[in-house]
Design an enzyme around this catalytic site. Structure first.
Site: not given
Lengths: 466, 466
Positions: A154, A89
């Protein structure tokens, strides 16, 4: 060849707008996890997409979290098993933020590959995948069993990953001997190994007043404006000289030891080049040790912005009805996020109460990630030093990281295994900023380090250090 | 019929996103002026699109200003000549700001017409045009010569209009006997005439630090953050109890006279309904006179927002490199915008200097509009009172306006003619806010007032008061 193949994956991965903080991009994020899984499947790995449940949004709605990708290459019980962690991400990015190129179109300019996620963390994940592919391409047997655990949350606090690791402690993680994280950068042009990270407590402070935005000419002077209240409380967080004003925060910080002070003295770090890189004439501290200490092992407060107020160019004469400040406090040993949450919430409410405002204050901690610290004398770090030396022909700096890799702490607490952080990427990669990039040279070098590190592990294993 | 015709124009006008503060919308704004001119041409007016030159943007570039539309209906030297001023530019509006309907699609819900500009100021301009059309439809001769001057930069400070009025003082404006402005609202459900407005000084305070946005984990603690500096100086503008802290501002304000105090006491104004309308439990002042005084005849500071910081939903761990606060100070007699500019700039620089920050502060005043005040005993106001009485069967309240109609002061200073402000629109029209609207009843009623006012003028003229 491998390089072209790697770039093809890099282009494909960067093109997916896997922004985990934007709920509207969640379909892209799901697609990113599927693309990652498919890449590992095609290489012959045993791949799973692990459902980690749902996320609750501030408005009470729920949203499916991106699945976590796990993959296994080799299950030989006579080999050590290494587990590489990474995330796919990214932080938000828009061309109009000031990017020279489309952030979601990986663009090569003079050997640098520009794109959101190029350095944080898509290329490092791919570099480890390429290390496995390199063994496969050379028809060489992997010297260790390799596992991957790749997540998609994250950047917003690794929601759901803690529980997943705990749940799979006795299954997927049971045979893991150590964990590798490559989600950080070097401090200079010199390669580095990282032995600590700061945590992060991210807060929303919302002040709500009138039921809708008001004309500031018509209503200015009669209403108590939420924006004035919000600015008033934000101004009490940190002093102009960087002193955190929230009671209890500074008191919790582990004192700087003489040993640390000496170590910082020896680290390669050029203040002038650092200033030059970020374009400032003066830093918060004028000597190297103070600066590194405040970069790595002291907390700080950053105010990121305000949602709900007028933020476009031009002039608008509005009194915003509801404004939400976003700010974060970096966490270091021995701070505790649960305690910080209470300290910040209590403090802001007490400061707000003094204003006697009829507006409503709501303080929420949306991320509470702990710091992490490793022992640099551990054999893992010795193996890392040797691999860097072999590829780059120099000793790595031993550094810490101001940013947060929330999951390091969890891996350590839950699995009881050791962790090494092997950074990849120049100090000027621009993580979270405009024009993020990864240089071809660093990416290729790092793929070699990854390969040699695993070899080194085999060599060390034969000499029986563990 | 006229009503349908008016609504057709209303729909067409609201559909044009004539946002004068957004340079990217300038083509729409030019189209809005052309559409206005065409409407007046088709009615047989003598119409001109007056070039008023260019606007200099903060980055040094220039941009063509929207032309000013002038129109003349009738040149009989034996009649009085009234000049109606209005504007057809609007404030920014986006569906995602919280509008229930598309702000650029005029939508009828229970007799209210929702759309950006519906109340401010497209419908009032159309109401005056309809008054002329009503005479035409009834084949009645206009009792006065009617002129229109319609601009497209009101929402950003009427750039270029002052110079245009000055340039045409001895031509277009030479035979004008008085000026009518309908760019404000009633205070309650009772119709009102307005005899004063506040001015507005709109400031940009820009703090610039690093050359690009930085990762707050990696750099937090080492750089002096522009956002912290900006919050620090914004927090020194106004106290929680509404006291302006900039030296010299409060001292310049004309004191409240006993006569004014008494007048405010008699105005129809329900504090509870006001609180209820805006959705707050407590106002800055708890009695009617203080509240009206701070709405109309005392200055205030509103912080509208910050450009350049993170303003989306979600969490982003960024240190913004350059942040620009937008705030404004409402102007009242006897404040002087040039003096206010100096007071604010000097004060912010002195507050900023105390922080000893290496960042750069730039303070710009982008709008400097003076307040305006009329004599409520003037025959113009007597004629206005009579017209309202005739249509609505009640006496109007005599009120002031917290908002700004910058050009009122210029008209008065340059032409030497008297001005009357005849508001149209409910107190709950939501100017500059989400879900701006205009009720059909108010719009129709006002068209009648406009017609009767011009008739009244003829009647009074016959009795020879001028």
């Amino acid at each position: 060849g491998e390089r072209e193949c790697g770039e093809k994956s890099g282009e494909e991965w960067v093109a997916i707008e896997s922004d985990s903080s934007n709920v509207l991009k969640r379909p892209d994020l799901h697609r990113m996890m599927e693309t990652t899984a498919q890449k590992l499947r095609l290489m012959g790995g045993t791949v799973e997409l692990v459902d980690i449940g749902e996320q609750e949004l501030p408005n009470g709605q729920t949203l499916a979290l991106p699945k976590v990708v796990t993959a296994t290459f080799g299950t030989d019980p006579n080999k050590h098993t290494v587990c590489v962690y990474g995330h796919v991400d990214v932080q938000p990015a828009k061309l109009e933020d000031g990017w020279a190129t489309d952030p979601y179109n990986l663009t090569d300019i003079n050997g640098n590959l520009y794109g959101r996620g190029a350095s944080d963390n898509k290329a490092p994940v791919l570099a480890w995948i390429h290390a496995v592919e390199a063994y496969q391409a050379l028809s060489m047997e992997l010297p260790v069993n390799v596992k991957f655990v790749i997540e998609g949350m994250e950047e917003t606090g690794s929601n759901g990953l803690d529980a997943m690791i705990l749940a799979q402690r006795d299954t997927f993680f049971s045979d893991v001997d150590y964990i590798i994280i490559s989600d950080c950068g070097w401090l200079s042009r010199r390669p580095a190994l990282t032995y600590g990270t700061r945590g992060n407590c991210y807060f929303f402070a919302e002040v709500e007043g009138p039921k809708q935005d008001l004309h500031s000419g018509v209503y200015g002077g009669t209403v108590i404006e939420p924006m004035t209240d919000l600015i008033g409380i934000l101004d009490t967080l940190i002093s102009p000289s960087g002193k955190i004003l929230i009671p209890g925060i500074r008191e919790a910080v582990a004192p700087l030891s003489d040993e640390e002070w000496k170590m910082y003295q020896d680290i390669q770090f050029d203040m002038d080049s650092y200033k030059n890189k970020i374009g400032v004439t003066q830093l918060m501290y004028s000597n190297k040790v103070d600066l590194l200490a405040h970069m790595w092992r002291y907390p700080t407060v950053s105010v990121h912005g305000i949602e709900g107020a007028f933020s476009d160019s031009g002039s608008k004469t509005v009194i915003p009805a509801k404004v939400t400040a976003k700010f974060s406090i970096r966490q270091v040993p021995n701070m505790d996020p649960a305690m910080v949450k209470k300290q910040v919430t209590d403090y802001l409410h007490s400061v707000f109460a003094k204003r006697k405002s009829p507006n409503k204050l709501k303080v929420t901690m949306v991320i509470g990630a702990k710091p992490w610290l490793a022992d640099t004398q551990h054999p893992l770090y010795e193996a890392g030093k040797a691999a860097v030396k072999r590829v780059f022909d120099m000793d790595p700096d031993l550094i810490r990281e101001g940013g947060t890799i929330p999951i390091a702490r969890t891996f350590q607490d839950v699995t009881g295994k050791s962790i090494i952080m092997m950074p990849i990427g120049g100090f000027d990669d621009g993580l979270h900023s405009q024009n993020e990039k990864m240089s071809r040279f660093d990416a290729t070098g790092f793929t070699l380090v990854s390969s040699h590190f695993t070899l080194q592990e085999v060599l060390e294993q034969e000499t029986g250090y563990e």
